[in-house]
Scaffold this active site. Structure first.
Site, PDB file in Angstrom:
ATOM      1  N   ARG A 172       0.789  -1.169   0.000  1.00  0.00           N
ATOM      2  CA  ARG A 172       0.002   0.089   0.134  1.00  0.00           C
ATOM      3  C   ARG A 172       0.887   1.175  -0.176  1.00  0.00           C
ATOM      4  O   ARG A 172       0.652   2.124  -0.660  1.00  0.00           O
ATOM      5  CB  ARG A 172      -0.791  -0.209   1.388  1.00  0.00           C
ATOM      6  CG  ARG A 172      -1.948  -1.099   1.197  1.00  0.00           C
ATOM      7  CD  ARG A 172      -2.874  -1.104   2.430  1.00  0.00           C
ATOM      8  NE  ARG A 172      -3.649  -0.173   2.598  1.00  0.00           N
ATOM      9  CZ  ARG A 172      -4.325   0.231   3.687  1.00  0.00           C
ATOM     10  NH1 ARG A 172      -4.091  -0.642   4.943  1.00  0.00           N
ATOM     11  NH2 ARG A 172      -4.891   1.419   4.074  1.00  0.00           N
ATOM     12  N   CYS A 231      -1.041   5.741   9.226  1.00  0.00           N
ATOM     13  CA  CYS A 231      -1.457   4.398   8.683  1.00  0.00           C
ATOM     14  C   CYS A 231      -2.591   4.779   7.794  1.00  0.00           C
ATOM     15  O   CYS A 231      -2.580   5.970   6.998  1.00  0.00           O
ATOM     16  CB  CYS A 231      -1.893   3.675   9.867  1.00  0.00           C
ATOM     17  SG  CYS A 231      -2.965   4.206  10.973  1.00  0.00           S
TER      18      CYS A 231
END
Length: 276
Positions: A172, A231
């Protein structure tokens, strides 16, 4: 006080009624963790709903609650500011860190994470309950700390002043895997560094302090650097925050909006792909 506590020690404290236990389970896929809690939890535990106890004035997910909202919610769980609080989740170490971080931000002094979470508790052969004992509400007085949260504007204007650590997977981070939330670009903030939260965990607990120090040093953490943790939506960033606290680095800030905010298609925030 260290950030973690063993199952045996928690069991002893429960027996002497000198601890308050919280199930802080949450899942990105929408699993009803409260329903699971009600059928399977550590004796005497209460459930902390990350989504419910959050700032509902924004469309960003589970942003930190106001001190007043937090105080009301925690007071209903029967917790006072002087209580020793231990938090766990069903995954081992995942969302419990976010609840721990929220308590820290609110100035709570005695707060820890259960090593191994509910899985570790069961593996130790310790008892569970399948019924919820309602808590008697008390008054909770928060003492919110400054310098624990950073917003997008501040980070964007002074990103060179911080070491930004991203807890998402490397795929990611590098933009080779899609984001699980719709409407987000793939990639990462310029200058940020990848530190997948799983790299910090073994058997549902933080790795030993010496290993954590080595991992953190490898991504550029040292005493003089100002660290920002990030995050997908501010949950697993708290695992990095917890690792930093465990190794004595207490000045880290958490970017609460995280990629759910920075990565939005409608924003012009810079995004890069590939390894940093």
């Amino acid at each position: 006080m260290t950030t973690q506590i063993d199952a045996g020690e928690l069991s002893r404290l429960i027996g002497t009624k000198t601890v308050k236990v919280i199930d802080g389970s949450w899942a990105l896929d929408g699993t009803d963790m409260r329903a699971l809690f009600e059928t399977d939890h550590i004796p005497g535990a209460q459930f902390f709903d990350i989504e419910a106890v959050s700032d509902h004035s924004t469309d960003l997910p589970h942003m930190a609650p106001s001190p007043e909202q937090f105080a009301a919610a925690v007071g209903r769980l029967g917790i006072s500011a002087d209580d020793h609080v231990v938090i766990y989740d069903r995954q081992g170490l995942f969302s419990a860190a976010r609840v721990w971080w929220t308590f820290v931000v609110m100035g709570h002094k005695k707060v820890q994470i259960l090593r191994g979470g509910l899985l570790g508790w069961k593996a130790a052969g310790l008892p569970i309950e399948d019924h919820v004992v309602p808590a008697s509400a008390v008054t909770y007085t928060p003492y919110p700390l400054r310098g624990k949260i950073i917003d997008m504007k501040t980070l964007a204007e002074s990103s060179n002043d911080y070491l930004v650590l991203d807890a998402r997977s490397r795929a990611r981070f590098e933009g080779t895997a899609p984001e699980p939330r719709a409407g987000l670009r793939s990639g990462h903030m310029p200058g940020s560094r990848s530190l997948p939260f799983g790299d910090l965990i073994r058997d549902g607990s933080l790795k030993p302090e010496a290993e954590l120090k080595e991992i953190l040093a490898d991504v550029g953490v040292h005493d003089e650097v100002a660290v920002v943790t990030s995050c997908g939506s501010g949950v697993t960033a708290a695992i990095i925050s917890m690792a930093l606290a465990e190794t004595g680095h207490t000045s880290a800030l958490l970017y609460d909006g995280s990629w759910a905010e920075w990565g939005q298609n409608k924003l012009d925030t810079p995004v890069v792909t590939g390894a940093e």
